[in-house]
Scaffold this motif. Sequence first.
Motif, PDB file in Angstrom:
ATOM      1  N   GLN A   1      -6.232  -0.099  -6.351  1.00 18.61           N
ATOM      2  CA  GLN A   1      -7.772   0.630  -5.967  1.00 18.61           C
ATOM      3  C   GLN A   1      -6.642   1.493  -4.994  1.00 18.61           C
ATOM      4  OE1 GLN A   1      -9.225  -3.683  -5.553  1.00 18.61           O
ATOM      5  NE2 GLN A   1      -9.900  -2.806  -3.131  1.00 18.61           N
ATOM      6  N   LEU A   2      -8.300   1.666  -4.656  1.00 18.36           N
ATOM      7  CA  LEU A   2      -8.381   3.013  -3.585  1.00 18.36           C
ATOM      8  C   LEU A   2      -8.333   2.396  -2.467  1.00 18.36           C
ATOM      9  CD1 LEU A   2      -8.835   5.630  -2.642  1.00 18.36           C
ATOM     10  CD2 LEU A   2     -10.610   5.732  -3.250  1.00 18.36           C
ATOM     11  N   VAL A   3      -8.049   2.509  -1.581  1.00 20.29           N
ATOM     12  CA  VAL A   3      -8.364   2.005   0.480  1.00 20.29           C
ATOM     13  C   VAL A   3      -9.296   2.813   0.930  1.00 20.29           C
ATOM     14  CG1 VAL A   3      -7.357   0.773   1.301  1.00 20.29           C
ATOM     15  CG2 VAL A   3      -5.862   0.407  -0.275  1.00 20.29           C
ATOM     16  N   SER A   4      -8.754   3.610   0.856  1.00 23.40           N
ATOM     17  CA  SER A   4      -9.119   5.039   1.614  1.00 23.40           C
ATOM     18  C   SER A   4      -8.403   6.134   1.253  1.00 23.40           C
ATOM     19  CB  SER A   4      -9.106   4.793   2.861  1.00 23.40           C
ATOM     20  OG  SER A   4      -9.078   5.822   4.067  1.00 23.40           O
ATOM     21  N   SER A   5      -9.078   7.448   1.811  1.00 21.26           N
ATOM     22  CA  SER A   5      -9.273   8.723   1.004  1.00 21.26           C
ATOM     23  C   SER A   5      -9.710   9.669   2.763  1.00 21.26           C
ATOM     24  CB  SER A   5     -10.157   8.833  -0.369  1.00 21.26           C
ATOM     25  OG  SER A   5     -10.913   8.971  -0.045  1.00 21.26           O
TER      26      SER A   5
ATOM     27  N   ILE B   1       0.641  -1.399   0.331  1.00 24.21           N
ATOM     28  CA  ILE B   1      -0.241  -0.026  -0.071  1.00 24.21           C
ATOM     29  C   ILE B   1       0.918   1.326   0.206  1.00 24.21           C
ATOM     30  CG2 ILE B   1      -2.157  -1.138   1.157  1.00 24.21           C
ATOM     31  CD1 ILE B   1      -1.369  -0.138   3.719  1.00 24.21           C
ATOM     32  N   TYR B   2       0.343   2.007  -0.605  1.00 28.19           N
ATOM     33  CA  TYR B   2       1.139   3.937  -0.835  1.00 28.19           C
ATOM     34  C   TYR B   2       0.326   4.679  -0.226  1.00 28.19           C
ATOM     35  CZ  TYR B   2       4.591   1.302  -2.845  1.00 28.19           C
ATOM     36  OH  TYR B   2       5.764   0.151  -3.497  1.00 28.19           O
ATOM     37  N   SER B   3       0.677   5.944   0.509  1.00 25.52           N
ATOM     38  CA  SER B   3      -0.281   6.429   0.124  1.00 25.52           C
ATOM     39  C   SER B   3       0.814   7.678  -0.862  1.00 25.52           C
ATOM     40  CB  SER B   3       0.133   7.697   1.373  1.00 25.52           C
ATOM     41  OG  SER B   3       1.565   8.377   1.530  1.00 25.52           O
ATOM     42  N   VAL B   4      -0.523   8.645  -1.610  1.00 20.65           N
ATOM     43  CA  VAL B   4       0.356   9.461  -2.326  1.00 20.65           C
ATOM     44  C   VAL B   4      -0.910  10.484  -3.297  1.00 20.65           C
ATOM     45  CG1 VAL B   4      -1.820   8.343  -4.176  1.00 20.65           C
ATOM     46  CG2 VAL B   4      -0.187   9.643  -5.574  1.00 20.65           C
ATOM     47  N   LYS B   5      -0.029  11.241  -3.526  1.00 17.77           N
ATOM     48  CA  LYS B   5      -1.389  13.195  -3.034  1.00 17.77           C
ATOM     49  C   LYS B   5      -0.407  14.476  -4.439  1.00 17.77           C
ATOM     50  CE  LYS B   5       1.324  15.684   1.002  1.00 17.77           C
ATOM     51  NZ  LYS B   5       1.179  16.104   1.587  1.00 17.77           N
ATOM     52  N   LEU B   6      -1.387  15.253  -4.378  1.00 20.11           N
ATOM     53  CA  LEU B   6      -0.240  16.312  -5.046  1.00 20.11           C
ATOM     54  C   LEU B   6       0.192  17.258  -4.223  1.00 20.11           C
ATOM     55  CD1 LEU B   6      -2.479  16.346  -8.200  1.00 20.11           C
ATOM     56  CD2 LEU B   6      -0.582  15.347  -7.819  1.00 20.11           C
TER      57      LEU B   6
ATOM     58  N   GLY C   1      -6.899  14.983   0.611  1.00 18.69           N
ATOM     59  CA  GLY C   1      -6.708  14.546  -0.088  1.00 18.69           C
ATOM     60  C   GLY C   1      -6.107  13.617  -1.011  1.00 18.69           C
ATOM     61  N   THR C   2      -5.122  13.456   0.271  1.00 18.93           N
ATOM     62  CA  THR C   2      -4.574  11.847   0.146  1.00 18.93           C
ATOM     63  C   THR C   2      -4.743  10.593  -0.043  1.00 18.93           C
ATOM     64  OG1 THR C   2      -2.990  13.254   1.954  1.00 18.93           O
ATOM     65  CG2 THR C   2      -2.366  10.907   1.084  1.00 18.93           C
ATOM     66  N   ALA C   3      -4.707   9.790  -1.077  1.00 11.05           N
ATOM     67  CA  ALA C   3      -5.527   8.706  -1.156  1.00 11.05           C
ATOM     68  C   ALA C   3      -4.319   7.348  -0.493  1.00 11.05           C
ATOM     69  CB  ALA C   3      -5.093   8.633  -2.798  1.00 11.05           C
ATOM     70  N   LEU C   4      -4.838   7.059  -0.142  1.00  7.53           N
ATOM     71  CA  LEU C   4      -4.215   5.583   0.323  1.00  7.53           C
ATOM     72  C   LEU C   4      -5.039   4.037  -0.693  1.00  7.53           C
ATOM     73  CD1 LEU C   4      -2.522   4.651   2.754  1.00  7.53           C
ATOM     74  CD2 LEU C   4      -4.400   3.500   3.869  1.00  7.53           C
ATOM     75  N   ILE C   5      -3.248   3.928  -1.753  1.00 12.24           N
ATOM     76  CA  ILE C   5      -4.100   3.129  -2.360  1.00 12.24           C
ATOM     77  C   ILE C   5      -3.117   1.612  -2.582  1.00 12.24           C
ATOM     78  CG2 ILE C   5      -4.270   5.179  -4.103  1.00 12.24           C
ATOM     79  CD1 ILE C   5      -1.612   4.485  -4.818  1.00 12.24           C
ATOM     80  N   THR C   6      -3.691   0.715  -2.985  1.00 13.67           N
ATOM     81  CA  THR C   6      -2.579  -0.450  -3.345  1.00 13.67           C
ATOM     82  C   THR C   6      -3.033  -0.999  -4.374  1.00 13.67           C
ATOM     83  OG1 THR C   6      -2.629  -3.315  -2.402  1.00 13.67           O
ATOM     84  CG2 THR C   6      -4.927  -1.831  -2.710  1.00 13.67           C
ATOM     85  N   ARG C   7      -1.891  -1.886  -5.182  1.00 17.13           N
ATOM     86  CA  ARG C   7      -1.958  -2.422  -6.695  1.00 17.13           C
ATOM     87  C   ARG C   7      -2.367  -3.611  -6.466  1.00 17.13           C
ATOM     88  NH1 ARG C   7       2.072  -1.070 -10.322  1.00 17.13           N
ATOM     89  NH2 ARG C   7       1.425  -1.874 -12.270  1.00 17.13           N
ATOM     90  N   GLN C   8      -3.429  -4.507  -7.752  1.00 17.47           N
ATOM     91  CA  GLN C   8      -3.658  -5.304  -7.568  1.00 17.47           C
ATOM     92  C   GLN C   8      -2.965  -6.105  -8.445  1.00 17.47           C
ATOM     93  OE1 GLN C   8      -7.394  -3.512  -9.554  1.00 17.47           O
ATOM     94  NE2 GLN C   8      -8.405  -3.723  -7.889  1.00 17.47           N
TER      95      GLN C   8
ATOM     96  N   PRO D   1     -12.269   3.585  10.210  1.00 15.35           N
ATOM     97  CA  PRO D   1     -11.088   4.266   9.403  1.00 15.35           C
ATOM     98  C   PRO D   1     -10.291   3.325   8.890  1.00 15.35           C
ATOM     99  CG  PRO D   1     -10.649   3.731  12.144  1.00 15.35           C
ATOM    100  CD  PRO D   1     -12.440   3.847  11.748  1.00 15.35           C
ATOM    101  N   VAL D   2      -9.749   3.157   8.565  1.00 10.29           N
ATOM    102  CA  VAL D   2      -8.516   2.217   7.444  1.00 10.29           C
ATOM    103  C   VAL D   2      -6.746   3.164   8.276  1.00 10.29           C
ATOM    104  CG1 VAL D   2      -7.312   1.396   6.079  1.00 10.29           C
ATOM    105  CG2 VAL D   2      -9.570   1.465   5.920  1.00 10.29           C
ATOM    106  N   CYS D   3      -6.144   1.890   8.884  1.00 12.10           N
ATOM    107  CA  CYS D   3      -4.927   3.121   9.566  1.00 12.10           C
ATOM    108  C   CYS D   3      -3.231   2.620   8.443  1.00 12.10           C
ATOM    109  CB  CYS D   3      -5.192   3.259  10.842  1.00 12.10           C
ATOM    110  SG  CYS D   3      -5.664   3.969  11.288  1.00 12.10           S
ATOM    111  N   ALA D   4      -3.026   3.505   8.989  1.00 13.91           N
ATOM    112  CA  ALA D   4      -1.831   2.730   8.093  1.00 13.91           C
ATOM    113  C   ALA D   4      -0.338   4.164   8.419  1.00 13.91           C
ATOM    114  CB  ALA D   4      -1.751   3.067   6.666  1.00 13.91           C
ATOM    115  N   VAL D   5       1.132   3.580   8.953  1.00 12.22           N
ATOM    116  CA  VAL D   5       1.758   4.881   8.690  1.00 12.22           C
ATOM    117  C   VAL D   5       2.690   4.194   8.071  1.00 12.22           C
ATOM    118  CG1 VAL D   5       3.103   2.919  10.369  1.00 12.22           C
ATOM    119  CG2 VAL D   5       3.389   5.507  10.640  1.00 12.22           C
TER     120      VAL D   5
END
Length: 212
Positions: free
Chosen positions: A208-212, A132-137, A195-202, A178-182
């Motif tokens: 795929q979006l996990v949380s936003s 999983i990754y967090s990604v934002k602009l 606006g940060t997205a928590l995503i995972t690679r299928q 909540p879905v929590c990650a660090v």
Amino acid sequence: MPEGIQLNIGRFPWLGVVQHSFHVGGKQAFAITGAILIHSTYALAAAEDVARILPQTLQNNTKLVLWKSATEKFALEVHDYVLHPEYVKGKTTASIALLDLVPPAAADFSDYVAPVRPICLPTGGLGSYENIYSVKLTDITGELQKEVHKMNFVSRDKCDQYYYEAQLHYEKMNPISPVCAVTANATVPCVWDSGTALITRQSWGFWQLVSS
């Protein structure tokens, strides 16, 4: 995937910004917040930011801006928004708003397809949260760039403990589900920007979006 601030802004074309224009002292100004395209005509953004836009000033002044590549971008008009039922102004800090987008005037609404592919929505049996990754602009350098961080999943009991110790557990400060990650390299807990997205690679390659 490389971490940190990256120049390749088009890598995640479903990641964009909501841009709202307004006038201050006779001059035009802009406010932006992160957003995620989840459907050809719908996007998610932070309720705390979107709620500041008055409905009567929304149309013709608010757009969702997306980048298909570093040089090719699109702007879709935001027609309306719906705040999550759990959102309460001044109390809820981690809730979402659903944006209703307007296709270009020349498009046939019945078969309209967004200029970029939306991110895949969460499904049952998401997996073990190992990738999983967090990604934002971010505009920390003065121009929009993409920021990516590898994340580690945090169990619900440890997540609840964090909200309690940070004194964010009262009223509606603590999200219902909540879905929590660090970040993998973090030394202290942190709260991400709107606006940060928590995503995972299928397994078949799509994000795929996990949380936003």
